[in-house]
Enzyme design. Sequence first.
Site: not given
Length: 488
Positions: A149, A82
């Site tokens: 994350e 991400d």
Amino acid sequence: MPHSDAVLADLQPAAVWQHFATLCRIPRPSKAEGPVRDALQTWAHGRGLATRVDGAGNLIIRKPARPGHERAPGVVLQGHLDMVCQANSGTAHDFTRDPIRPTLREGWLVADDTTLGADNGIGVALILAALDDDTLAHGPLEALLTVDEEAGMGGAQGLQPGTLEGRLMLNLDTEDWGEFYLGCAGGVDVNVSRPGTPAALPTGWETWTLTLAGLRGGHSGVNIHEERGNAIKLLVRVLRSLERTHTLRLASLAGGTARNALPREARATVALPAGQRSALEAALAAAQAELREALRGVDEGVTVSLASATASELMSSADQALWLASLHAAPHGVRRRSLSVPGVVETSNNLGVVELTPRSGSCNFMVRSLLDSGSTALADEIVSLFALSGTAAELSGHYPGWAPNPASPLLARCQRVFARDFGQSSCVKVIHAGLECGILGASHPGMDIVSFGPTIRGAHAPGERVEVASVDKAWQLLRAILTDIATG
């Protein structure tokens, strides 16, 4: 603007940049990594590699050792899928649909009006290039590409113990070439919320929107010590000042878009008795001048502007007083610097997001510390502050820090390879930003972990950029370390 493939086509190493081009094409905001994960899994299957998506949504790709190196230690290559999604005001970019469009400028790849996603797209691209390289001497390889994350480390938190087979891990999520990272801060979120009681807009009053913008923003861990402006804190300061000289009522306040990004912009809709535009403009001009002086050399591009607005209801006087006083008093920035690791922030927090309306209010603080006790203590202070007004504040998303191990054999190997291949010494650092290494090390005890990467600047803010030459060096280093492990 040219498509990312055209911009990246001639960059070296081509093996890395072609994978980064894929990551630029496929949107990958936190908690919506499915499309990019599916694309990478399909790619891996096409290369004959074994894959698995675990219960947390992480993608694990395994590549057997190259013949002759089956007895070499297994290595885990780790990064996150991400990216932080930030765009400048007025930029029509939908991070759920639109590709990232980078530009090459003076040796740097940059996204002018959005985040680039080099954090951690370049790390993922380096990992994929290693899996793609059939000339590389290596032992068993595992790629662990985590999700979520940037929004709470949910992927790393959800990885089950024993999932990984390798005992050595190279994390590729740091942002200064020539430095090896051996420790990082842990953290916890403080989520604050309370209902509101709306009030009617008095007859004859006018409504205005105050916008504070022009700040640099940045990563709430990497840049927290630079004293960059926080748009939320600064706008609250302006509103508190206006309350002393004007009959002002607040309808709404919103600022920040990500918990781990320094807020660059904030805006408030306010109501005043009619006929005060000139006085309000003068007050805001004075406030802007004061803030530019206070932020000289750091964020002196700050602007405070006024525009007409509409509002059907206001926050109650009590809610307004409670929220503005609490946000004004709430901590933001560096709390304590480390005494054991000179030059490193030990404990900090970021007031990253706020949204106040007549009917509800919420805000988020992201607390970081090298010591779990440090993050717990500061988080408890914030909870206590809001408890004074009966406002609910809850802790969530705690993740442990990564305790440094200066005696790490993997670190010694990495330093030796770096000195041999680049003719200079490397630096060993501890970073205040949060890496997944502490969480992964906790679920896989005994894992020897080192982190490195190319030079990235402006992560988590529009204008994020990565130095092209450092990506080539990071690729050379990754190949050299893997070969050294396989043949040593």
